[in-house]
Design a protein around this motif. Structure first.
Motif, PDB file in Angstrom:
ATOM      1  N   THR A  84       0.847  -1.193   0.000  1.00 56.40           N
ATOM      2  CA  THR A  84       0.000   0.000   0.000  1.00 56.40           C
ATOM      3  C   THR A  84       0.883   1.244   0.000  1.00 56.40           C
ATOM      4  OG1 THR A  84      -1.676  -1.197   1.260  1.00 56.40           O
ATOM      5  CG2 THR A  84      -1.888   1.192   1.158  1.00 56.40           C
ATOM      6  N   VAL A  85       0.687   2.097  -0.996  1.00 55.66           N
ATOM      7  CA  VAL A  85       1.541   3.282  -1.161  1.00 55.66           C
ATOM      8  C   VAL A  85       0.680   4.541  -1.124  1.00 55.66           C
ATOM      9  CG1 VAL A  85       3.292   4.392  -2.596  1.00 55.66           C
ATOM     10  CG2 VAL A  85       3.030   1.903  -2.662  1.00 55.66           C
ATOM     11  N   THR A  86       1.088   5.504  -0.324  1.00 55.68           N
ATOM     12  CA  THR A  86       0.436   6.819  -0.320  1.00 55.68           C
ATOM     13  C   THR A  86       1.505   7.897  -0.439  1.00 55.68           C
ATOM     14  OG1 THR A  86       0.458   6.901   2.116  1.00 55.68           O
ATOM     15  CG2 THR A  86      -1.546   6.074   1.060  1.00 55.68           C
ATOM     16  N   ASN A  87       1.120   9.039  -0.970  1.00 57.50           N
ATOM     17  CA  ASN A  87       2.022  10.177  -1.126  1.00 57.50           C
ATOM     18  C   ASN A  87       1.551  11.283  -0.190  1.00 57.50           C
ATOM     19  OD1 ASN A  87       3.511  12.419  -1.965  1.00 57.50           O
ATOM     20  ND2 ASN A  87       3.600  11.707  -4.080  1.00 57.50           N
ATOM     21  N   PRO A  88       2.241  11.489   0.932  1.00 56.29           N
ATOM     22  CA  PRO A  88       1.774  12.479   1.915  1.00 56.29           C
ATOM     23  C   PRO A  88       1.764  13.906   1.384  1.00 56.29           C
ATOM     24  CG  PRO A  88       3.967  11.677   2.470  1.00 56.29           C
ATOM     25  CD  PRO A  88       3.478  10.826   1.347  1.00 56.29           C
ATOM     26  N   THR A  89       2.511  14.156   0.305  1.00 51.17           N
ATOM     27  CA  THR A  89       2.513  15.510  -0.250  1.00 51.17           C
ATOM     28  C   THR A  89       1.233  15.791  -1.011  1.00 51.17           C
ATOM     29  OG1 THR A  89       4.931  15.409  -0.465  1.00 51.17           O
ATOM     30  CG2 THR A  89       3.788  17.131  -1.695  1.00 51.17           C
ATOM     31  N   THR A  90       0.814  14.842  -1.840  1.00 50.90           N
ATOM     32  CA  THR A  90      -0.383  15.048  -2.664  1.00 50.90           C
ATOM     33  C   THR A  90      -1.639  14.494  -2.011  1.00 50.90           C
ATOM     34  OG1 THR A  90       0.051  12.961  -3.826  1.00 50.90           O
ATOM     35  CG2 THR A  90       0.986  14.955  -4.767  1.00 50.90           C
ATOM     36  N   ASP A  91      -1.470  13.600  -1.047  1.00 50.24           N
ATOM     37  CA  ASP A  91      -2.618  12.948  -0.411  1.00 50.24           C
ATOM     38  C   ASP A  91      -2.334  12.801   1.092  1.00 50.24           C
ATOM     39  OD1 ASP A  91      -4.932  11.502   0.065  1.00 50.24           O
ATOM     40  OD2 ASP A  91      -4.103   9.607  -0.655  1.00 50.24           O
ATOM     41  N   PRO A  92      -2.359  13.906   1.832  1.00 49.45           N
ATOM     42  CA  PRO A  92      -1.933  13.880   3.241  1.00 49.45           C
ATOM     43  C   PRO A  92      -2.778  12.967   4.127  1.00 49.45           C
ATOM     44  CG  PRO A  92      -2.966  15.980   2.689  1.00 49.45           C
ATOM     45  CD  PRO A  92      -2.759  15.258   1.406  1.00 49.45           C
ATOM     46  N   TYR A  93      -4.013  12.691   3.731  1.00 47.15           N
ATOM     47  CA  TYR A  93      -4.868  11.850   4.563  1.00 47.15           C
ATOM     48  C   TYR A  93      -4.934  10.410   4.060  1.00 47.15           C
ATOM     49  CZ  TYR A  93      -6.253  16.423   6.273  1.00 47.15           C
ATOM     50  OH  TYR A  93      -6.231  17.695   6.792  1.00 47.15           O
ATOM     51  N   GLY A  94      -4.203  10.094   3.024  1.00 45.36           N
ATOM     52  CA  GLY A  94      -4.148   8.733   2.531  1.00 45.36           C
ATOM     53  C   GLY A  94      -5.443   8.217   1.944  1.00 45.36           C
ATOM     54  N   ASN A  95      -6.208   9.088   1.322  1.00 42.97           N
ATOM     55  CA  ASN A  95      -7.501   8.685   0.777  1.00 42.97           C
ATOM     56  C   ASN A  95      -7.396   7.976  -0.573  1.00 42.97           C
ATOM     57  OD1 ASN A  95      -8.909   9.808   2.954  1.00 42.97           O
ATOM     58  ND2 ASN A  95      -8.910  11.840   2.007  1.00 42.97           N
ATOM     59  N   ASN A  96      -6.274   8.137  -1.263  1.00 35.02           N
ATOM     60  CA  ASN A  96      -6.140   7.558  -2.604  1.00 35.02           C
ATOM     61  C   ASN A  96      -4.867   6.724  -2.705  1.00 35.02           C
ATOM     62  OD1 ASN A  96      -8.462   8.918  -4.053  1.00 35.02           O
ATOM     63  ND2 ASN A  96      -7.344  10.728  -3.318  1.00 35.02           N
ATOM     64  N   PRO A  97      -4.797   5.632  -1.978  1.00 40.13           N
ATOM     65  CA  PRO A  97      -3.586   4.810  -2.018  1.00 40.13           C
ATOM     66  C   PRO A  97      -3.485   3.996  -3.303  1.00 40.13           C
ATOM     67  CG  PRO A  97      -5.232   3.735  -0.670  1.00 40.13           C
ATOM     68  CD  PRO A  97      -5.822   5.064  -1.080  1.00 40.13           C
ATOM     69  N   THR A  98      -2.275   3.597  -3.632  1.00 37.62           N
ATOM     70  CA  THR A  98      -2.044   2.608  -4.687  1.00 37.62           C
ATOM     71  C   THR A  98      -1.777   1.271  -4.008  1.00 37.62           C
ATOM     72  OG1 THR A  98      -1.118   4.256  -6.179  1.00 37.62           O
ATOM     73  CG2 THR A  98      -0.584   1.966  -6.623  1.00 37.62           C
ATOM     74  N   VAL A  99      -2.519   0.237  -4.401  1.00 35.25           N
ATOM     75  CA  VAL A  99      -2.404  -1.070  -3.762  1.00 35.25           C
ATOM     76  C   VAL A  99      -1.996  -2.109  -4.803  1.00 35.25           C
ATOM     77  CG1 VAL A  99      -3.577  -2.865  -2.425  1.00 35.25           C
ATOM     78  CG2 VAL A  99      -4.163  -0.451  -2.057  1.00 35.25           C
ATOM     79  N   LYS A 100      -0.992  -2.883  -4.483  1.00 35.71           N
ATOM     80  CA  LYS A 100      -0.559  -3.984  -5.336  1.00 35.71           C
ATOM     81  C   LYS A 100      -0.434  -5.246  -4.503  1.00 35.71           C
ATOM     82  CE  LYS A 100       2.039  -1.415  -8.871  1.00 35.71           C
ATOM     83  NZ  LYS A 100       3.318  -1.316  -9.601  1.00 35.71           N
ATOM     84  N   LYS A 101      -0.701  -6.398  -5.151  1.00 37.64           N
ATOM     85  CA  LYS A 101      -0.554  -7.682  -4.484  1.00 37.64           C
ATOM     86  C   LYS A 101       0.408  -8.564  -5.278  1.00 37.64           C
ATOM     87  CE  LYS A 101      -4.810  -8.126  -1.795  1.00 37.64           C
ATOM     88  NZ  LYS A 101      -5.952  -9.012  -1.454  1.00 37.64           N
ATOM     89  N   ILE A 102       1.292  -9.247  -4.567  1.00 36.22           N
ATOM     90  CA  ILE A 102       2.249 -10.165  -5.166  1.00 36.22           C
ATOM     91  C   ILE A 102       2.238 -11.455  -4.349  1.00 36.22           C
ATOM     92  CG2 ILE A 102       4.661 -10.555  -5.816  1.00 36.22           C
ATOM     93  CD1 ILE A 102       3.456  -8.242  -7.333  1.00 36.22           C
ATOM     94  N   TYR A 103       2.159 -12.584  -5.034  1.00 38.43           N
ATOM     95  CA  TYR A 103       2.244 -13.871  -4.344  1.00 38.43           C
ATOM     96  C   TYR A 103       3.613 -14.488  -4.580  1.00 38.43           C
ATOM     97  CZ  TYR A 103       1.652 -18.842  -3.330  1.00 38.43           C
ATOM     98  OH  TYR A 103       1.818 -20.116  -2.845  1.00 38.43           O
ATOM     99  N   VAL A 104       4.260 -14.853  -3.495  1.00 39.53           N
ATOM    100  CA  VAL A 104       5.529 -15.556  -3.560  1.00 39.53           C
ATOM    101  C   VAL A 104       5.268 -17.006  -3.144  1.00 39.53           C
ATOM    102  CG1 VAL A 104       7.874 -15.746  -2.655  1.00 39.53           C
ATOM    103  CG2 VAL A 104       6.872 -13.488  -3.065  1.00 39.53           C
ATOM    104  N   GLY A 105       5.421 -17.944  -4.074  1.00 43.74           N
ATOM    105  CA  GLY A 105       5.179 -19.341  -3.762  1.00 43.74           C
ATOM    106  C   GLY A 105       4.715 -20.115  -4.971  1.00 43.74           C
ATOM    107  N   SER A 106       4.277 -21.369  -4.730  1.00 45.12           N
ATOM    108  CA  SER A 106       3.914 -22.258  -5.841  1.00 45.12           C
ATOM    109  C   SER A 106       2.588 -22.989  -5.618  1.00 45.12           C
ATOM    110  CB  SER A 106       5.037 -23.278  -6.058  1.00 45.12           C
ATOM    111  OG  SER A 106       5.283 -24.012  -4.866  1.00 45.12           O
ATOM    112  N   ASP A 107       1.827 -22.636  -4.588  1.00 43.64           N
ATOM    113  CA  ASP A 107       0.540 -23.280  -4.320  1.00 43.64           C
ATOM    114  C   ASP A 107      -0.444 -22.891  -5.429  1.00 43.64           C
ATOM    115  OD1 ASP A 107      -2.216 -23.565  -3.298  1.00 43.64           O
ATOM    116  OD2 ASP A 107      -1.234 -24.175  -1.438  1.00 43.64           O
ATOM    117  N   ASN A 108      -0.980 -23.911  -6.149  1.00 40.88           N
ATOM    118  CA  ASN A 108      -1.861 -23.642  -7.296  1.00 40.88           C
ATOM    119  C   ASN A 108      -3.110 -22.865  -6.902  1.00 40.88           C
ATOM    120  OD1 ASN A 108      -0.230 -24.764  -9.184  1.00 40.88           O
ATOM    121  ND2 ASN A 108      -1.241 -26.750  -9.243  1.00 40.88           N
TER     122      ASN A 108
END
Length: 636
Positions: A496-520
């Motif tokens: 979860t990434v927020t930019n306190p300069t442009t979004d001081p209250y964290g209302n518009n975060p960028t969210v990414k998900k990554i899976y590390v592993g091999s479970d199908n």
């Protein structure tokens, strides 16, 4: 055997193809500019023995009838060499600087009296430049110019007798290269040679031999141009700009520290020496304490310019010959921690504070006002990346009307540069490739912050364990990320990434998900096509419904279910077609949706509608019965 032979032929063809193609492939790579050394071609001037080496008064000559007093070369990270305004020009790699070296040749000093040899010149001026001492056996000047016409002397030395290396930022620096700058080394010296003596005879007797000495002065000028690739001074009209800073009077000889008001008789009242402009940003805002913040996107190049007021003469300020920019020999700046030194004719000071809060040593450009291009021209000062900046132009004015009086001033301001991005880039630890949202890797990853040092980045690791009741989640951590962190534990990472300069209250975060592993099952949960299913839903489909998971995580329905569905639809369609073949009504069945098209009138439709409906329902009931029976048999 036939299949093996066929497979082997495929392998042989593939190997032959690689042998043929690989030598033809061009692998691109980033090539760093190599350090190069280039000799500068000189221009030569010859003057009479009474001259002061006035270069503008004579044209250069092609060659001299004696050896030069030395040679000049430049070295450094040179990307390209070309010609500009008739002189050799160098494109310098961004962020690099050049070294300049004068190599002394003592041939003229050691030459005999009947050859041209160095003579001790008593002159104290070279091309209008006053020297601190006599030229003696040769003087050297290093001069710079932003326009190739108005030259400023950075260095001078008389009575030269050895090599001189100019590798200090006082001689060639980034301020010059950002704007593009002309450089020239001027060598000035006097020569003497002795011819056969004139014989004086009286009544045929040789009573005296008067030596006949010839004198001349020479100058060697080695000029070149250097700059970064985008060395353009003028502020273009297609970028955002902002005027920043204003003059402030301060107590004289007190480290440019204590502010005071301009009195009614202040020599600086009513006019300005110039102004600063910041440009190249995308947008700007302010902090809570009123400090300017300039936001940049990828590709933006934020620059600071200084524009000296048109018509300003630093030796005759405000058209008053009694006031001028003084040579501040004991200047220092308390606010920016600059110790006492010779500020000369104004010092520009820039101090940078990085994202760790570390204040770097200030960059100091002494003699800034004298070294500028012509008044009215824009002088680019520096390129800026993310960080906090403090800038101060400190200068001293002297008023010699009646009694000498000193006045100190500064144009000081602070600002911040921030990237407007709210993104970090997951990067595979082994392949180095960048991973998109919902990506899967067995190698682990790290985060590339792309030089965006002021983002708030949080990483949560969820590990899923399969038990008797399905998959259960265990949140191992949920913490602030560091740029040096490595993520190689098995699990699903939520970034979860927020930019306190442009979004001081964290209302518009960028969210990414990554899976590390091999479970199908977990791999399938990362596929966007399966967003409607939970992890346990996917597990149930695989274990109980016969679904399979492809390599990219797509759910594949069981084969018999697909065949059954196709057979049912075909059988139903054929039955309906037989029932309705004698009617004028055509019935279309698609995915259990019935659409009727009737060509007869309403009453005819009503007469035939009942038998049709009964027929359809009968076929449907029989079909369901057959399906259920087949399903039971398949399960048995």
């Amino acid at each position: 055997m036939q299949k093996i032979t066929k497979s082997l032929s495929y392998v042989i063809i593939s190997v032959i193809t690689l042998i043929i193609v690989l030598p033809c492939i061009s692998f691109s790579q980033t090539v760093k500019a190599e350090d190069k050394q280039v000799n500068i071609q000189g221009k030569f001037y010859e003057f009479d023995e009474d001259s002061e080496y006035e270069l503008a008064k004579l044209d250069s000559i092609n060659e001299m009838d004696h050896k030069t007093i030395g040679s000049v070369n430049v070295s450094g990270a040179i990307n390209n060499t070309y010609t500009k305004s008739g002189v050799t020009a160098f494109e310098v790699a961004d962020g690099e600087v050049l070294s300049l070296k004068f190599t002394y040749d003592d041939t003229l000093k050691k030459a005999g009296e009947k050859e041209w040899h160095l003579y001790k010149d008593s002159a104290k001026k070279v091309d209008t430049k006053a020297l601190n001492d006599k030229v003696a056996y040769g003087a050297i000047l290093l001069q710079t110019s932003f326009d190739g016409n108005r030259w400023y002397t950075n260095y001078s030395k008389t009575d030269i007798n050895g090599d001189i290396l100019f590798n200090d930022s006082a001689y060639i620096n980034d301020l010059q290269l950002i704007n593009g700058c002309y450089y020239r080394v001027v060598l000035a010296y006097e020569l003497q040679t002795r011819t056969d003596p004139t014989k004086i005879k009286i009544f045929g007797w040789n009573v005296a031999n008067i030596p006949d000495n010839i004198y001349k002065k020479n100058a060697e000028v080695y000029e070149f141009y250097a700059g970064y690739k985008e060395a353009v001074n003028d502020i273009t009209t297609d970028i955002e700009t902002f005027s920043i800073g204003e003059k402030q009077a301060v107590v004289a000889d007190n480290g440019y520290y204590k502010n005071i008001s301009l009195d009614s008789d202040d020599p600086h009242l009513g006019w300005d020496i110039g102004h600063f402009t910041i440009g190249g940003f995308t947008s700007h805002t302010k902090t809570n304490n009123g400090e300017e913040v300039f936001l940049k996107n990828v590709g933006d190049k934020v620059r600071l310019w200084f524009n000296m007021t048109e018509g300003i003469n630093i030796n005759k300020l405000n058209n008053d010959s009694d006031q001028y920019i003084n040579n501040d020999t004991n200047g220092y700046d308390q606010s920016l921690n600059v110790p006492m030194q010779n500020f000369k004719h104004g010092a520009l000071i820039i101090r940078f504070t990085d994202y760790k809060g570390q204040k770097h040593d200030p960059i100091i450009y002494t003699n800034f006002l004298e070294a500028l291009a012509s008044p009215g021209a824009d002088t680019k000062v520096q390129l800026f990346e993310e960080g906090d900046y403090e800038v101060s132009l400190d200068y001293e004015i002297i008023n010699t009307n009646w009694l000498d009086r000193l006045y100190n001033y500064k144009i000081a301001f602070k600002f911040q540069i921030r990237n407007s991005n709210t993104i970090v880039y997951p990067q595979d630890l082994i392949t180095g490739s960048y991973l998109a949202n919902d990506s899967v890797t067995e190698n682990g990853f790290k985060l590339d912050w792309a030089k965006s040092r002021y983002l708030d980045v949080n990483v949560k690791l969820s590990q899923w364990t399969k038990g008797a009741n399905g998959y259960t989640e265990d949140i191992r951590y949920n913490r602030t990320a560091k740029e040096s962190d490595v993520y190689d534990d098995t699990g699903i990472y939520t970034i979860t990434v927020t930019n306190p300069t442009t979004d001081p209250y964290g209302n518009n975060p960028t969210v990414k998900k990554i899976y590390v592993g091999s479970d199908n099952v977990l791999i399938a949960s990362m596929n966007a096509k399966n967003a409607a299913y939970s992890i346990n839903d996917i597990s149930n489909l695989v274990e109980n419904e016969g679904y399979k998971i492809s390599n990219n995580g797509e759910l594949i329905p069981p084969a018999d279910a697909t065949t059954l569905e196709t057979t049912t639809i075909t059988t139903t369609s054929e039955a309906l077609a037989t029932i309705t073949s004698s009617e004028t009504t055509t019935t279309i069945i698609t995915n259990a949706t019935i659409t009727q098209k009737t060509s007869t009138d309403a009453q005819s439709g009503k007469k035939h509608r009942a038998p049709i409906i009964i027929g359809i329902l009968s076929v449907a009931i029989i079909s369901v019965f057959i399906i259920r029976k087949k399903t039971k048999k398949s399960k048995q």
